[in-house]
Design a protein around this motif. Sequence first.
Motif, mmCIF file in Angstrom:
data_model
loop_
_atom_site.group_PDB
_atom_site.id
_atom_site.type_symbol
_atom_site.label_atom_id
_atom_site.label_comp_id
_atom_site.label_asym_id
_atom_site.label_seq_id
_atom_site.Cartn_x
_atom_site.Cartn_y
_atom_site.Cartn_z
ATOM 1 N N LEU A 1 0.827 -1.210 0.000
ATOM 2 C CA LEU A 1 0.000 0.000 0.000
ATOM 3 C C LEU A 1 0.860 1.258 0.000
ATOM 4 N N VAL A 2 1.996 1.219 0.696
ATOM 5 C CA VAL A 2 2.925 2.363 0.677
ATOM 6 C C VAL A 2 3.452 2.571 -0.745
ATOM 7 N N VAL A 3 3.870 1.489 -1.393
ATOM 8 C CA VAL A 3 4.402 1.597 -2.759
ATOM 9 C C VAL A 3 3.331 2.122 -3.705
ATOM 10 N N ARG A 4 2.088 1.661 -3.532
ATOM 11 C CA ARG A 4 0.985 2.168 -4.369
ATOM 12 C C ARG A 4 0.831 3.675 -4.207
ATOM 13 N N SER A 5 0.851 4.134 -2.960
ATOM 14 C CA SER A 5 0.677 5.566 -2.699
ATOM 15 C C SER A 5 1.833 6.381 -3.269
ATOM 16 N N VAL A 6 3.045 5.891 -3.094
ATOM 17 C CA VAL A 6 4.217 6.594 -3.635
ATOM 18 C C VAL A 6 4.155 6.630 -5.158
ATOM 19 N N THR A 7 3.707 5.548 -5.764
ATOM 20 C CA THR A 7 3.555 5.507 -7.219
ATOM 21 C C THR A 7 2.524 6.539 -7.678
ATOM 22 N N GLY A 8 1.425 6.653 -6.961
ATOM 23 C CA GLY A 8 0.409 7.656 -7.300
ATOM 24 C C GLY A 8 0.951 9.064 -7.192
ATOM 25 N N LEU A 9 1.707 9.332 -6.135
ATOM 26 C CA LEU A 9 2.304 10.660 -5.973
ATOM 27 C C LEU A 9 3.301 10.937 -7.093
ATOM 28 N N GLY A 10 4.099 9.933 -7.429
ATOM 29 C CA GLY A 10 5.045 10.096 -8.529
ATOM 30 C C GLY A 10 4.361 10.347 -9.851
ATOM 31 N N MET B 1 2.227 7.028 -16.896
ATOM 32 C CA MET B 1 0.893 6.488 -16.632
ATOM 33 C C MET B 1 0.844 4.972 -16.835
ATOM 34 N N THR B 2 1.578 4.445 -17.797
ATOM 35 C CA THR B 2 1.588 2.997 -18.026
ATOM 36 C C THR B 2 2.164 2.270 -16.814
ATOM 37 N N VAL B 3 3.264 2.767 -16.291
ATOM 38 C CA VAL B 3 3.872 2.167 -15.099
ATOM 39 C C VAL B 3 2.913 2.296 -13.916
ATOM 40 N N HIS B 4 2.280 3.454 -13.800
ATOM 41 C CA HIS B 4 1.297 3.681 -12.736
ATOM 42 C C HIS B 4 0.220 2.599 -12.764
ATOM 43 N N HIS B 5 -0.351 2.361 -13.931
ATOM 44 C CA HIS B 5 -1.421 1.371 -14.038
ATOM 45 C C HIS B 5 -0.906 -0.039 -13.759
#
Length: 115
Positions: free
Chosen positions: A60-69, A77-81
């Motif tokens: 969940l931390v990595v997900r949040s950091v990815t969203g902020l990034g 956006m592809t990496v985000h998804h």
Amino acid sequence: MVLAMSVASEWLNPQLTPVLICVIALAVLGTTVLFVAGVVAYSRRRTVRYLLITVVLGLLVVRSVTGLGTVLGLVPMTVHHLVEHGFDFLIAVLVLYAVYRSGASNNAVSIDSDD
């Protein structure tokens, strides 16, 4: 950085950017605090269930950091998804596995019981 922000502006309304950054920053902070609490709990209990929950909190931390990034234009956006939706699936699997491993409790009261 200007190029990164122009890419983000293609999908993000500039008026909502500060709100989104604030919400995601709070998510990063909150999930990080929960992850640290999970690490402490795992270090005390040392069970598979606590390890699984700690891993889920770390994801969940990595997900949040990815969203902020992504909002800041640092993560495409592809990496985000791929990260976010891949981790959604992994989190669901790990939580269900932790529930499955916990088994049925002998103290559980049956729903059909007339007592």
